[in-house]
Design an enzyme around this catalytic site. Sequence first.
Site, PDB file in Angstrom:
ATOM      1  N   TYR A  30    -107.043  74.953  26.164  1.00 23.87           N
ATOM      2  CA  TYR A  30    -108.147  75.534  26.694  1.00 23.87           C
ATOM      3  C   TYR A  30    -107.857  77.084  27.146  1.00 23.87           C
ATOM      4  CZ  TYR A  30    -110.222  71.270  26.377  1.00 23.87           C
ATOM      5  OH  TYR A  30    -110.867  69.917  25.795  1.00 23.87           O
ATOM      6  N   CYS A  64    -112.330  95.055  31.814  1.00 22.60           N
ATOM      7  CA  CYS A  64    -113.366  96.106  32.981  1.00 22.60           C
ATOM      8  C   CYS A  64    -113.806  94.812  33.568  1.00 22.60           C
ATOM      9  CB  CYS A  64    -114.172  96.940  32.213  1.00 22.60           C
ATOM     10  SG  CYS A  64    -113.146  98.314  31.263  1.00 22.60           S
ATOM     11  N   GLU A  80    -108.739  59.766  23.102  1.00 22.10           N
ATOM     12  CA  GLU A  80    -108.775  60.864  22.645  1.00 22.10           C
ATOM     13  C   GLU A  80    -108.396  61.961  23.383  1.00 22.10           C
ATOM     14  OE1 GLU A  80    -113.295  59.984  20.478  1.00 22.10           O
ATOM     15  OE2 GLU A  80    -113.218  61.245  22.538  1.00 22.10           O
ATOM     16  N   PRO A  81    -107.109  62.018  23.926  1.00 22.86           N
ATOM     17  CA  PRO A  81    -106.593  62.827  24.562  1.00 22.86           C
ATOM     18  C   PRO A  81    -106.520  64.338  24.045  1.00 22.86           C
ATOM     19  CG  PRO A  81    -104.855  61.771  23.486  1.00 22.86           C
ATOM     20  CD  PRO A  81    -105.755  61.054  23.163  1.00 22.86           C
ATOM     21  N   TYR A 117    -113.579  77.980  35.410  1.00 20.89           N
ATOM     22  CA  TYR A 117    -113.318  76.428  35.946  1.00 20.89           C
ATOM     23  C   TYR A 117    -112.771  76.637  37.311  1.00 20.89           C
ATOM     24  CZ  TYR A 117    -114.342  74.865  31.413  1.00 20.89           C
ATOM     25  OH  TYR A 117    -114.794  74.563  29.883  1.00 20.89           O
ATOM     26  N   GLY A 124    -109.617  63.051  28.598  1.00 23.32           N
ATOM     27  CA  GLY A 124    -109.859  63.587  29.802  1.00 23.32           C
ATOM     28  C   GLY A 124    -108.694  63.361  31.157  1.00 23.32           C
TER      29      GLY A 124
END
Length: 414
Positions: free
Chosen positions: A373, A344, A274-275, A317, A236
């Site tokens: 991402y 569009c 867990e990067p 986001y 995270g």
Amino acid sequence: MLELFPITARVERGELSVGGVPASRLVAEHGTPLLVLDEETLRAQARAYRAAAPDALVVYGTKAFANVELLRVLASEGIGADVSTLGELAFAVRAAIPGERIVFHGNNKSDDELRAAADAGATVVLDAPDEPDRTAAAGVRRVLVRLTPGVEAVTHEAIATAHDSSKFGLSRDAALAAIDRARGLGLDVAGVHFHVGSQLAQIDESLLAVDRLAAFCEQARAELGWTPSVVDLGGGLGVRHNREEHPPEIDTWVAPLLERLRERWPEPVQVVLEPGRSLVSRAGVTLYEVGVVKESGGVSYVAIDGGMSDNPRPQLYGARYEALLANRADELVTGVYRVAGKHCESGDVLIDAVELPRPERGDVLAVPATGAYTLALSSNYNGIPRPEVVLVRDGEARTIRRRETVDDVLALES
């Protein structure tokens, strides 16, 4: 602005280069849009985690960007894989990551996924009350239990995962019951897991989660006679997408977590980290070709040949990016421009306001911090094929994901 780009980024003779490859050459040989990943930055980020936690198992959050060659590069630095679907597991297996370095997550695992995890020798993270039975039936041997620690992360609500109403993990009572049931079924319940959220910029919530995890384990020891040998602290850590964001560096993020863990656990445990984005985001730069430049209601628009299909993070986001003209990187700013995609949708805006020299058709716009991402969340909206991905190093670029074609987009049609 180069501090947002990969560590090999340079401006030489007025042009941006990454990994020793000029942007003009990348565009001429591979076209646009083009995701450029810098191998040196990938390796530097991996080594920073290994240096900060030399005894930990570091597994890459594959959802940030699943790519076989990317996983191979990280694996060569000792990094494993955190996966959550059959597809992500297939990427890890194709990259020859051994099962002992694969952690399988998911809030709704199918039986096929559990069987595949068992075949790969992966550790499965129990996330639901029925999973001990289903996991044992699938042949999995080693599991962790995901606790929901009831922590509110300071991040976008869509990527906060540790609050009480999260779809992920188990409450304290449900987690205790899962441990008891899994042990009764003969599973090796190796440890516990939490994940506070993504794009985190402060450590306080994660330290609180460690405290709550420790309290839970004390209760499990008292009630079940069970003590974890593995503590998975999730990932995270946030990254910089613009110059206003200042998340912690890897070492200053990891050190307090490990120190708090040592304080709360008198006996040694295997730590798992867990990067995801903090391993790969800075390594990525997306190159676009500039098309239409026009004024509309007092706004100066620059249209590019990509947009929300290859990077939907601004829409999902509210992510804020910066950019420069890669082929005119040393020219003075002349105005503020809104970078719009070609889709569009009025909301297809990649950057709301960025200072640039006046763009012209054919210029190359470079957007940094796009390794995570972006393509992972991409689509074929408006029938647009996904971009090519190249890995650059020492003046060479090689394709690690080919560009899709319209024929690819049509391939599944009857």
